[in-house]
Motif scaffolding. Structure first.
Motif, mmCIF file in Angstrom:
data_model
loop_
_atom_site.group_PDB
_atom_site.id
_atom_site.type_symbol
_atom_site.label_atom_id
_atom_site.label_comp_id
_atom_site.label_asym_id
_atom_site.label_seq_id
_atom_site.Cartn_x
_atom_site.Cartn_y
_atom_site.Cartn_z
ATOM 1 N N VAL A 99 2.259 -4.490 4.421
ATOM 2 C CA VAL A 99 1.315 -4.749 5.501
ATOM 3 C C VAL A 99 1.273 -6.253 5.719
ATOM 4 O O VAL A 99 1.021 -7.021 4.786
ATOM 5 C CB VAL A 99 -0.084 -4.201 5.162
ATOM 6 N N THR A 149 -1.928 3.889 4.654
ATOM 7 C CA THR A 149 -1.908 2.756 5.570
ATOM 8 C C THR A 149 -2.209 3.168 6.999
ATOM 9 O O THR A 149 -2.974 2.505 7.697
ATOM 10 C CB THR A 149 -0.532 2.058 5.513
ATOM 11 N N GLN A 181 -2.917 -5.947 11.986
ATOM 12 C CA GLN A 181 -1.817 -5.970 11.039
ATOM 13 C C GLN A 181 -0.766 -4.941 11.446
ATOM 14 O O GLN A 181 -0.994 -4.098 12.300
ATOM 15 C CB GLN A 181 -2.313 -5.658 9.630
ATOM 16 N N GLY A 210 2.075 -2.212 9.608
ATOM 17 C CA GLY A 210 2.608 -1.564 8.409
ATOM 18 C C GLY A 210 4.106 -1.361 8.583
ATOM 19 O O GLY A 210 4.577 -1.061 9.685
ATOM 20 N N LEU A 226 -1.466 -1.536 13.238
ATOM 21 C CA LEU A 226 -2.797 -1.274 12.702
ATOM 22 C C LEU A 226 -3.787 -2.118 13.501
ATOM 23 O O LEU A 226 -4.299 -3.124 13.043
ATOM 24 C CB LEU A 226 -2.835 -1.612 11.210
ATOM 25 N N SER A 248 -0.166 -9.183 12.267
ATOM 26 C CA SER A 248 0.568 -8.916 13.508
ATOM 27 C C SER A 248 1.319 -10.145 14.004
ATOM 28 O O SER A 248 2.437 -10.038 14.504
ATOM 29 C CB SER A 248 -0.388 -8.430 14.597
ATOM 30 N N ARG A 267 0.857 -1.183 0.000
ATOM 31 C CA ARG A 267 0.000 0.000 0.000
ATOM 32 C C ARG A 267 0.895 1.235 0.000
ATOM 33 O O ARG A 267 2.083 1.157 0.256
ATOM 34 C CB ARG A 267 -0.878 0.049 1.250
#
Length: 70
Positions: free
Chosen positions: A54, A9, A39, A41, A34, A57, A4
């Protein structure tokens, strides 16, 4: 893993420099948790408006654990 634009993001305030980045600032990685998507970035600190990776996690946590073992 997805690609992205970093600014799409996460907001700028969400990004922080990784403790594993070089002290001289030539190879710096920034990450943003995120949380709403579980997630992380990842971007190059020298290209804040460039691409961001991305990843889930859990994958990021496994990567960091492996780096710490080195």
């Amino acid at each position: 893993m997805t690609h992205r634009i970093a600014s799409d993001t996460a907001p700028e305030r969400a990004w922080f420099k990784s403790s594993y980045s070089e002290a001289n600032g030539t190879a710096c990685v920034e990450i943003a948790h995120l949380r709403h998507t579980a997630q992380v970035g990842i971007r190059d600190s020298k290209d804040k408006n460039g691409p961001a990776l991305v990843v889930p996690s859990g994958a990021w946590a496994e990567f960091v654990a492996a780096v710490r073992k080195v």
